[in-house]
Design an enzyme around this catalytic site. Structure first.
Site, mmCIF file in Angstrom:
data_model
loop_
_atom_site.group_PDB
_atom_site.id
_atom_site.type_symbol
_atom_site.label_atom_id
_atom_site.label_comp_id
_atom_site.label_asym_id
_atom_site.label_seq_id
_atom_site.Cartn_x
_atom_site.Cartn_y
_atom_site.Cartn_z
ATOM 1 N N GLU A 188 0.874 -1.053 0.022
ATOM 2 C CA GLU A 188 0.069 0.052 -0.004
ATOM 3 C C GLU A 188 0.933 1.526 -0.100
ATOM 4 O O GLU A 188 1.727 1.198 0.673
ATOM 5 C CB GLU A 188 -0.863 0.086 1.270
ATOM 6 N N LYS A 224 0.934 4.356 -40.653
ATOM 7 C CA LYS A 224 1.073 3.216 -39.669
ATOM 8 C C LYS A 224 -0.598 2.441 -39.487
ATOM 9 O O LYS A 224 -1.364 3.239 -39.305
ATOM 10 C CB LYS A 224 1.480 3.765 -38.324
ATOM 11 N N THR A 278 7.276 1.149 -26.857
ATOM 12 C CA THR A 278 7.946 -0.506 -27.128
ATOM 13 C C THR A 278 9.034 -0.034 -28.123
ATOM 14 O O THR A 278 9.978 -0.782 -28.388
ATOM 15 C CB THR A 278 7.062 -1.532 -27.553
HETATM 16 C C1 R5P Z 1 -0.239 5.730 -30.656
HETATM 17 O O1 R5P Z 1 -0.912 5.975 -31.402
HETATM 18 C C2 R5P Z 1 0.858 6.650 -30.184
HETATM 19 O O2 R5P Z 1 0.841 8.083 -30.682
HETATM 20 C C3 R5P Z 1 2.241 5.955 -30.473
HETATM 21 O O3 R5P Z 1 2.701 5.949 -31.732
HETATM 22 C C4 R5P Z 1 2.472 4.759 -29.602
HETATM 23 O O4 R5P Z 1 2.207 4.618 -28.677
HETATM 24 C C5 R5P Z 1 3.952 4.291 -29.916
HETATM 25 O O5 R5P Z 1 3.958 3.063 -29.447
HETATM 26 P P1 R5P Z 1 5.143 1.959 -29.745
HETATM 27 O O6 R5P Z 1 6.440 2.686 -29.281
HETATM 28 O O7 R5P Z 1 5.002 0.754 -28.734
HETATM 29 O O8 R5P Z 1 4.969 1.638 -31.084
#
Ligand code: R5P
Length: 295
Positions: A36, A184, A215
């Site tokens: 806690e 993306k 990540t």
């Molecule tokens: C997602 O829409 C955010 O804008 C970032 O692009 C995302 O959180 C990046 O995550 P990662 O580094 O795991 O690809």
């Protein structure tokens, strides 16, 4: 005015207090053997405007923020602002699947039990501020990130996806260079794909600007695509550097020229101060008529 520093933001809290001309409150924070968390504010805050600064990466830090807000209220503060430089749970801002909890709303409404105002830096989506019951301000550290790149000879700023285009556009405007976005698609928490997109990157130095590096998957994929198209150098910049797992290694292996984040989350890559952005937000929220100012 007092700034109450959470455990995740001690240096940032000092910088914010200095800039606001506020005192830094003395706090006692600890974790009991059973896990806690405990928070106590040692200074008398009667009649004071109070800013509690806490990044909420990690559930203990979120709980500690709630405890500090309640403690400030118990200390009879006049107005209480939660300054949350990195606002965790902001990516669960919709019910993407039936039955999911609306996590961003749960956090905002919980903060609103004691905070009159909320400030956060580069929130993942601005609409999460609407979940907060008081005055909420989303401020941005893009000016500070753009200033950092002034000496790097960047030719083009890119957003990793259309959703991040606004921030990249603002960075590019401040750096006086062009901008565009990549295509993306996220497949899972760890996996993204980038649709090929022809861009004028051959021989160019690129800065990819995003709100979060988690990540590192997004930045690594984007970097690979830019090198395939002949980019000379690629910098990866984000307001919030979470660097989960092997993110830094992933980016280093991708050949990036630099990884730049702000200190909303302290790390060795947090080389840009988010304090000016937090201060702008705090000033803006106090300028609004928060409920206690009106009462
Ligand atoms: C997602 O829409 C955010 O804008 C970032 O692009 C995302 O959180 C990046 O995550 P990662 O580094 O795991 O690809």
């Amino acid at each position: 005015m007092y700034v109450v520093p959470g455990a995740s933001c001690r240096a940032l809290s000092e910088a914010v207090a200095k800039s606001l001309g506020a005192k830094v409150a003395r706090v006692e924070l600890k974790t009991f053997p059973d896990g806690e968390v405990y928070a106590r504010i040692l200074d008398d805050l009667t009649g004071e405007d109070v800013v509690v600064v806490q990044t909420t990466l990690g559930n203990d830090r979120l709980l500690e923020l709630l405890l500090l807000l309640e403690a400030a209220s118990g200390r009879d503060a006049r107005r209480i602002v939660a300054a949350v430089p990195y606002y965790a749970y902001s990516r669960q801002d919709e019910r993407f699947q039936t039955g999911e909890a609306l996590s961003a709303a749960v956090v905002a409404k919980s903060l609103g039990l004691w905070a009159d105002g909320l400030v956060t830096v580069d929130p993942h989506k601005d609409h999460i501020l609407d979940f907060f019951p008081g005055d909420a301000v989303g401020t941005s550290a893009i000016p500070e990130l753009a200033a950092h790149f002034a000496a790097q000879g960047v030719d083009l700023v890119l957003a990793p996806d259309a959703g991040a285009r606004g921030r990249a556009a603002e960075a590019a405007r401040l750096m006086d260079v062009g901008f565009d976005h990549l295509e993306k698609t996220r497949l899972s928490g760890e996996e993204v794909v980038m649709r090929p997109k022809e861009l004028p990157v051959e021989g160019k130095t690129i800065a990819i600007v995003d709100d979060i590096i988690s990540t590192g998957g997004t930045m690594a994929k984007a970097t690979g695509q830019l090198f395939d198209q002949g980019a000379k150098a690629v910098y990866c910049a984000a307001t919030h550097g979470l660097f989960i797992g092997g993110a830094v290694e992933k980016l280093t292996n991708a050949g990036v020229a630099g990884i730049v984040a702000t200190d909303t989350i302290p790390s060795s890559h947090a080389v840009v101060s988010a304090a000016p952005a937090v201060v702008r937000g705090v000033q803006e929220v106090f300028a609004k008529k928060t409920k206690k100012a009106v009462a």
